[in-house]
Design a protein around this motif. Structure first.
Motif, mmCIF file in Angstrom:
data_model
loop_
_atom_site.group_PDB
_atom_site.id
_atom_site.type_symbol
_atom_site.label_atom_id
_atom_site.label_comp_id
_atom_site.label_asym_id
_atom_site.label_seq_id
_atom_site.Cartn_x
_atom_site.Cartn_y
_atom_site.Cartn_z
ATOM 1 N N PRO A 95 0.807 -1.230 0.000
ATOM 2 C CA PRO A 95 0.000 0.000 0.000
ATOM 3 C C PRO A 95 0.835 1.273 0.000
ATOM 4 N N LYS A 96 1.909 1.293 0.773
ATOM 5 C CA LYS A 96 2.722 2.502 0.869
ATOM 6 C C LYS A 96 3.321 2.866 -0.481
ATOM 7 N N ARG A 97 3.831 1.887 -1.181
ATOM 8 C CA ARG A 97 4.456 2.147 -2.473
ATOM 9 C C ARG A 97 3.420 2.571 -3.510
ATOM 10 N N ILE A 98 2.254 1.961 -3.461
ATOM 11 C CA ILE A 98 1.193 2.299 -4.414
ATOM 12 C C ILE A 98 0.684 3.718 -4.176
ATOM 13 N N VAL A 99 0.505 4.092 -2.910
ATOM 14 C CA VAL A 99 0.071 5.453 -2.583
ATOM 15 C C VAL A 99 1.108 6.467 -3.054
ATOM 16 N N GLN A 100 2.377 6.167 -2.823
ATOM 17 C CA GLN A 100 3.444 7.063 -3.279
ATOM 18 C C GLN A 100 3.433 7.199 -4.796
ATOM 19 N N CYS A 101 3.202 6.098 -5.477
ATOM 20 C CA CYS A 101 3.168 6.109 -6.939
ATOM 21 C C CYS A 101 2.051 7.022 -7.444
ATOM 22 N N ILE A 102 0.863 6.882 -6.871
ATOM 23 C CA ILE A 102 -0.272 7.704 -7.292
ATOM 24 C C ILE A 102 -0.040 9.170 -6.934
ATOM 25 N N LEU A 103 0.491 9.414 -5.740
ATOM 26 C CA LEU A 103 0.722 10.792 -5.296
ATOM 27 C C LEU A 103 1.753 11.492 -6.176
ATOM 28 N N ILE A 104 2.873 10.832 -6.419
ATOM 29 C CA ILE A 104 3.925 11.438 -7.243
ATOM 30 C C ILE A 104 3.428 11.648 -8.673
ATOM 31 N N GLY A 105 2.737 10.651 -9.208
ATOM 32 C CA GLY A 105 2.214 10.779 -10.567
ATOM 33 C C GLY A 105 1.200 11.906 -10.693
ATOM 34 N N THR A 106 0.332 12.045 -9.690
ATOM 35 C CA THR A 106 -0.679 13.104 -9.723
ATOM 36 C C THR A 106 -0.038 14.482 -9.607
ATOM 37 N N LEU A 107 0.931 14.619 -8.713
ATOM 38 C CA LEU A 107 1.613 15.908 -8.556
ATOM 39 C C LEU A 107 2.393 16.279 -9.815
ATOM 40 N N PHE A 108 2.994 15.285 -10.447
ATOM 41 C CA PHE A 108 3.734 15.550 -11.682
ATOM 42 C C PHE A 108 2.780 16.010 -12.784
ATOM 43 N N ALA A 109 1.633 15.334 -12.877
ATOM 44 C CA ALA A 109 0.627 15.744 -13.867
ATOM 45 C C ALA A 109 0.111 17.146 -13.568
ATOM 46 N N LEU A 110 -0.095 17.454 -12.288
ATOM 47 C CA LEU A 110 -0.559 18.786 -11.902
ATOM 48 C C LEU A 110 0.463 19.854 -12.284
ATOM 49 N N PHE A 111 1.729 19.559 -12.062
ATOM 50 C CA PHE A 111 2.785 20.506 -12.433
ATOM 51 C C PHE A 111 2.754 20.788 -13.936
ATOM 52 N N LEU A 112 2.604 19.743 -14.731
ATOM 53 C CA LEU A 112 2.566 19.923 -16.182
ATOM 54 C C LEU A 112 1.327 20.705 -16.612
ATOM 55 N N TYR A 113 0.203 20.436 -15.959
ATOM 56 C CA TYR A 113 -1.020 21.174 -16.282
ATOM 57 C C TYR A 113 -0.845 22.661 -15.984
ATOM 58 N N VAL A 114 -0.311 22.976 -14.815
ATOM 59 C CA VAL A 114 -0.118 24.379 -14.438
ATOM 60 C C VAL A 114 0.876 25.050 -15.385
ATOM 61 N N PHE A 115 1.942 24.342 -15.709
ATOM 62 C CA PHE A 115 2.944 24.875 -16.635
ATOM 63 C C PHE A 115 2.320 25.162 -18.002
ATOM 64 N N TRP A 116 1.489 24.231 -18.469
ATOM 65 C CA TRP A 116 0.817 24.399 -19.755
ATOM 66 C C TRP A 116 -0.123 25.595 -19.728
ATOM 67 N N LEU A 117 -0.879 25.739 -18.655
ATOM 68 C CA LEU A 117 -1.819 26.855 -18.547
ATOM 69 C C LEU A 117 -1.093 28.196 -18.522
ATOM 70 N N LEU A 118 0.003 28.251 -17.789
ATOM 71 C CA LEU A 118 0.756 29.500 -17.711
ATOM 72 C C LEU A 118 1.364 29.872 -19.064
ATOM 73 N N CYS A 119 1.870 28.867 -19.769
ATOM 74 C CA CYS A 119 2.539 29.135 -21.048
ATOM 75 C C CYS A 119 1.560 29.449 -22.171
ATOM 76 N N THR A 120 0.366 28.909 -22.083
ATOM 77 C CA THR A 120 -0.585 29.096 -23.182
ATOM 78 C C THR A 120 -1.602 30.186 -22.872
ATOM 79 N N MET A 121 -2.408 29.960 -21.863
ATOM 80 C CA MET A 121 -3.457 30.929 -21.562
ATOM 81 C C MET A 121 -2.897 32.253 -21.067
#
Length: 235
Positions: free
Chosen positions: A43-69
């Motif tokens: 469970p610990k490793r799976i939670v870390q995997c989801i958390l890191i993946g979600t934060l990475f996706a969020l970073f890319l989304y914010v970066f995309w919004l700042l660069c485009t919009m």
């Protein structure tokens, strides 16, 4: 250039409209069965995997919004919306502003990669579910069959209806709110009542379950109200 909203503009109704889209974009917990298959019952490793993946996706989304919009004025969004608001229209509008061939290539690559990675991330759990449902073997041939069943139908639909993704993702958010937010919360509550303390139990207790249920209902209502044009839209 009109970059400021009119005085007195209320943003909450617009934010509510984004909930179904955000749920689909960041709802990676549907991949838990696949992660268990890859990492085992850790469970610990799976939670870390989801958390890191979600934060990475969020970073890319914010970066995309700042660069485009951040480079497109409010008025320039009107023709984008009028043409369907798909990614190709958006990239064309950005190209007219940046006026750089190299940036066109970068934006096109990034946009296509974002869509492709989003598709792969959202369908990881579906891939293994279809493999189990159809009893495909876990070898090269079996996984090739699973890939065809999983990815060929949406690929064909996207080719036939290029703008269909924008409409489908909203309804996907509505369905996701039911089977990935409300149903798991109810299952967790029923499981705790029947089996007691499991091997893995998230924090928050029953209050967190009720919070998740309320969030799921709000997400459903946001899509329904948006469908009937109750929530405001920028056009």
């Amino acid at each position: 250039m009109d970059v400021m909203a009119p005085e007195g503009t209320r943003y909450l109704p617009y934010l509510l409209m984004t909930l179904p889209f955000c749920i689909v974009s960041f709802g990676f917990h549907g991949n838990v069965p696949s992660l268990v298959k890859h990492y085992g019952k850790d469970p610990k490793r799976i939670v870390q995997c989801i958390l890191i993946g979600t934060l990475f996706a969020l970073f890319l989304y914010v970066f995309w919004l700042l660069c485009t919009m951040g480079n497109i004025s409010r008025e320039d969004f009107r023709p984008i919306i009028a043409q369907g608001g798909n990614i190709d229209v958006f990239i064309t509008a950005m190209s007219g502003i940046l006026n750089s061939a190299s940036m066109d290539i970068i934006l096109t690559f990034f946009a296509n990669f974002a869509v492709a990675s989003s598709l792969l991330g959202a369908t990881l759990g579906l891939f293994d579910y279809i493999a189990d449902l159809c009893k495909f073997k876990d070898d090269n041939g079996g996984r090739a069959k699973t890939a065809i069943v999983t990815y060929l139908p949406p690929a064909l639909l996207c080719s036939i209806y290029p703008n269909g993704f924008l409409y489908a993702i909203g309804y996907a958010g509505l369905a996701f709110a039911v089977w990935a937010i409300i149903v798991p919360a109810l299952m967790a509550k029923a499981s705790r009542k029947k089996f007691g303390s499991p091997m893995f139990r998230t924090w928050g207790g029953n209050p967190m379950i009720y919070i998740v249920l309320v969030f799921g209902v709000i997400t459903m209502l946001a899509h329904i109200l948006s469908t009937f044009n109750v929530l405001p839209t920028y056009h």
